[in-house]
Write a protein that holds these residues in place. Structure first.
Motif, PDB file in Angstrom:
ATOM      1  N   SER A 285      18.938   3.795  21.160  1.00  0.00           N
ATOM      2  CA  SER A 285      19.423   2.855  20.136  1.00  0.00           C
ATOM      3  C   SER A 285      20.721   2.184  20.570  1.00  0.00           C
ATOM      4  CB  SER A 285      19.629   3.565  18.793  1.00  0.00           C
ATOM      5  OG  SER A 285      18.425   4.137  18.364  1.00  0.00           O
ATOM      6  N   GLY A 286      20.828   1.940  21.854  1.00  0.00           N
ATOM      7  CA  GLY A 286      21.994   1.256  22.402  1.00  0.00           C
ATOM      8  C   GLY A 286      23.215   2.125  22.598  1.00  0.00           C
ATOM      9  N   ARG A 287      23.108   3.425  22.304  1.00  0.00           N
ATOM     10  CA  ARG A 287      24.261   4.319  22.465  1.00  0.00           C
ATOM     11  C   ARG A 287      24.476   4.662  23.930  1.00  0.00           C
ATOM     12  NH1 ARG A 287      22.862   9.175  19.651  1.00  0.00           N
ATOM     13  NH2 ARG A 287      20.762   8.486  20.037  1.00  0.00           N
ATOM     14  N   VAL A 288      25.726   4.972  24.266  1.00  0.00           N
ATOM     15  CA  VAL A 288      26.065   5.382  25.626  1.00  0.00           C
ATOM     16  C   VAL A 288      26.358   6.869  25.656  1.00  0.00           C
ATOM     17  CG1 VAL A 288      26.904   3.129  26.335  1.00  0.00           C
ATOM     18  CG2 VAL A 288      28.480   4.751  25.305  1.00  0.00           C
ATOM     19  N   ALA A 289      26.443   7.419  26.847  1.00  0.00           N
ATOM     20  CA  ALA A 289      26.542   8.864  27.035  1.00  0.00           C
ATOM     21  C   ALA A 289      27.972   9.367  26.946  1.00  0.00           C
ATOM     22  CB  ALA A 289      25.935   9.244  28.380  1.00  0.00           C
ATOM     23  N   ASN A 290      28.537   9.379  25.763  1.00  0.00           N
ATOM     24  CA  ASN A 290      29.841   9.999  25.536  1.00  0.00           C
ATOM     25  C   ASN A 290      29.670  11.174  24.601  1.00  0.00           C
ATOM     26  OD1 ASN A 290      31.408   8.319  27.113  1.00  0.00           O
ATOM     27  ND2 ASN A 290      31.806   6.889  25.456  1.00  0.00           N
ATOM     28  N   THR A 291      30.396  12.228  24.864  1.00  0.00           N
ATOM     29  CA  THR A 291      30.363  13.388  23.983  1.00  0.00           C
ATOM     30  C   THR A 291      31.454  13.227  22.938  1.00  0.00           C
ATOM     31  OG1 THR A 291      31.896  14.636  25.360  1.00  0.00           O
ATOM     32  CG2 THR A 291      29.548  14.876  25.851  1.00  0.00           C
ATOM     33  N   ALA A 292      31.556  14.172  22.064  1.00  0.00           N
ATOM     34  CA  ALA A 292      32.579  14.133  21.022  1.00  0.00           C
ATOM     35  C   ALA A 292      33.982  14.097  21.637  1.00  0.00           C
ATOM     36  CB  ALA A 292      32.429  15.336  20.104  1.00  0.00           C
TER      37      ALA A 292
ATOM     38  N   ARG B  90      34.168  12.356  26.875  1.00  0.00           N
ATOM     39  CA  ARG B  90      33.767  12.450  28.286  1.00  0.00           C
ATOM     40  C   ARG B  90      32.262  12.637  28.368  1.00  0.00           C
ATOM     41  NH1 ARG B  90      37.691  16.764  31.017  1.00  0.00           N
ATOM     42  NH2 ARG B  90      35.640  17.565  31.409  1.00  0.00           N
ATOM     43  N   THR B  91      31.650  12.064  29.397  1.00  0.00           N
ATOM     44  CA  THR B  91      30.221  12.263  29.582  1.00  0.00           C
ATOM     45  C   THR B  91      29.969  13.626  30.206  1.00  0.00           C
ATOM     46  OG1 THR B  91      30.266  11.212  31.749  1.00  0.00           O
ATOM     47  CG2 THR B  91      29.740   9.805  29.880  1.00  0.00           C
ATOM     48  N   MET B  92      28.809  14.179  29.930  1.00  0.00           N
ATOM     49  CA  MET B  92      28.443  15.460  30.526  1.00  0.00           C
ATOM     50  C   MET B  92      28.164  15.239  32.017  1.00  0.00           C
ATOM     51  SD  MET B  92      25.962  17.380  27.805  1.00  0.00           S
ATOM     52  CE  MET B  92      25.109  16.007  27.067  1.00  0.00           C
ATOM     53  N   PRO B  93      28.708  16.075  32.886  1.00  0.00           N
ATOM     54  CA  PRO B  93      28.428  15.949  34.317  1.00  0.00           C
ATOM     55  C   PRO B  93      26.937  16.180  34.616  1.00  0.00           C
ATOM     56  CG  PRO B  93      30.251  17.468  33.920  1.00  0.00           C
ATOM     57  CD  PRO B  93      29.648  17.159  32.593  1.00  0.00           C
ATOM     58  N   VAL B  94      26.464  15.642  35.733  1.00  0.00           N
ATOM     59  CA  VAL B  94      25.047  15.758  36.083  1.00  0.00           C
ATOM     60  C   VAL B  94      24.626  17.204  36.292  1.00  0.00           C
ATOM     61  CG1 VAL B  94      24.904  13.462  37.080  1.00  0.00           C
ATOM     62  CG2 VAL B  94      25.443  15.382  38.556  1.00  0.00           C
ATOM     63  N   GLU B  95      25.581  18.077  36.629  1.00  0.00           N
ATOM     64  CA  GLU B  95      25.233  19.476  36.884  1.00  0.00           C
ATOM     65  C   GLU B  95      25.246  20.321  35.607  1.00  0.00           C
ATOM     66  OE1 GLU B  95      29.682  19.077  37.829  1.00  0.00           O
ATOM     67  OE2 GLU B  95      27.908  17.868  38.122  1.00  0.00           O
TER      68      GLU B  95
ATOM     69  N   ALA C   9      20.530  16.441  35.804  1.00  0.00           N
ATOM     70  CA  ALA C   9      19.937  15.682  36.915  1.00  0.00           C
ATOM     71  C   ALA C   9      18.487  16.089  37.150  1.00  0.00           C
ATOM     72  CB  ALA C   9      20.758  15.890  38.188  1.00  0.00           C
ATOM     73  N   GLU C  10      18.217  17.397  37.148  1.00  0.00           N
ATOM     74  CA  GLU C  10      16.841  17.872  37.328  1.00  0.00           C
ATOM     75  C   GLU C  10      15.945  17.391  36.196  1.00  0.00           C
ATOM     76  OE1 GLU C  10      17.218  22.216  39.373  1.00  0.00           O
ATOM     77  OE2 GLU C  10      18.105  21.995  37.372  1.00  0.00           O
ATOM     78  N   LEU C  11      16.462  17.445  35.002  1.00  0.00           N
ATOM     79  CA  LEU C  11      15.703  17.041  33.825  1.00  0.00           C
ATOM     80  C   LEU C  11      15.367  15.550  33.876  1.00  0.00           C
ATOM     81  CD1 LEU C  11      14.571  18.098  31.171  1.00  0.00           C
ATOM     82  CD2 LEU C  11      16.796  17.667  30.140  1.00  0.00           C
TER      83      LEU C  11
ATOM     84  N   VAL D 156      20.204   8.237  29.551  1.00  0.00           N
ATOM     85  CA  VAL D 156      19.321   8.477  28.404  1.00  0.00           C
ATOM     86  C   VAL D 156      19.245   9.976  28.141  1.00  0.00           C
ATOM     87  CG1 VAL D 156      16.922   8.370  27.597  1.00  0.00           C
ATOM     88  CG2 VAL D 156      17.971   6.365  28.672  1.00  0.00           C
ATOM     89  N   VAL D 157      19.078  10.749  29.202  1.00  0.00           N
ATOM     90  CA  VAL D 157      19.009  12.206  29.056  1.00  0.00           C
ATOM     91  C   VAL D 157      20.330  12.742  28.509  1.00  0.00           C
ATOM     92  CG1 VAL D 157      18.723  14.384  30.310  1.00  0.00           C
ATOM     93  CG2 VAL D 157      17.222  12.453  30.806  1.00  0.00           C
ATOM     94  N   ARG D 158      21.435  12.202  28.971  1.00  0.00           N
ATOM     95  CA  ARG D 158      22.737  12.641  28.458  1.00  0.00           C
ATOM     96  C   ARG D 158      22.844  12.391  26.950  1.00  0.00           C
ATOM     97  NH1 ARG D 158      26.097  10.215  33.458  1.00  0.00           N
ATOM     98  NH2 ARG D 158      26.620  12.168  34.483  1.00  0.00           N
ATOM     99  N   VAL D 159      22.491  11.196  26.503  1.00  0.00           N
ATOM    100  CA  VAL D 159      22.591  10.847  25.085  1.00  0.00           C
ATOM    101  C   VAL D 159      21.674  11.739  24.255  1.00  0.00           C
ATOM    102  CG1 VAL D 159      22.102   9.050  23.376  1.00  0.00           C
ATOM    103  CG2 VAL D 159      23.335   8.469  25.468  1.00  0.00           C
TER     104      VAL D 159
END
Length: 138
Positions: free
Chosen positions: A26-33, A36-41, A75-77, A87-90
């Motif tokens: 829905s147009g959202r970006v990958a930021n957490t509360a 910061r975005t969750m690292p790929v690991e 990243a694996e997911l 998308v996976v992060r969001v």
């Protein structure tokens, strides 16, 4: 294959989704509360509540929870589900907020420790290739 043709047999994962990433989130970006975005690991695993709610989840959310019966990194997911990493992060953040995923964000200091990286490289070199031959070490 070496000539660029696909391997014989059906594709085990299936075709890549045709839906645009911004529609899925829905147009959202990958930021957490924390902003910061969750690292790929970052490791994610389905909760009991998530597995119980599996049949009621929409497409990508269902696939993420179903794939996370065992812990795996974002990243694996993303690679397994053929979804864009952001998308996976969001969606992982949404699923965590709903209590359907548990998220383990790695400690920043340990992920930037050169000795950890050296151990990972040494571990990868210890894995034999398809012919059973170990890779040369430096």
């Amino acid at each position: 294959m070496a000539d660029g043709s696909p391997p014989p047999g059906p594709d085990p994962v299936g075709p890549a989704p045709a839906v645009r990433p911004f529609l899925v989130t829905s147009g959202r970006v990958a930021n957490t509360a924390s902003g910061r975005t969750m690292p790929v690991e970052t490791q994610v695993v389905a909760t009991v509540a998530g597995l119980d709610a599996l049949d009621g989840l929409s497409f990508e959310r269902h696939d993420i929870v179903a794939a996370c019966r065992l812990p795996q990194s974002l990243a694996e997911l993303a690679a397994r589900l053929r979804l864009h990493l952001n998308v996976v992060r969001v969606l992982a953040e949404d699923l965590r907020s709903a209590g359907q995923l548990t998220v383990y964000v790695p400690d920043f200091d340990s992920t930037h420790d050169a000795s950890v990286l050296r151990r990972v490289i040494d571990g990868l070199r210890a894995i034999p290739d398809s012919r059973g031959v170990l890779r040369d070490t430096d």
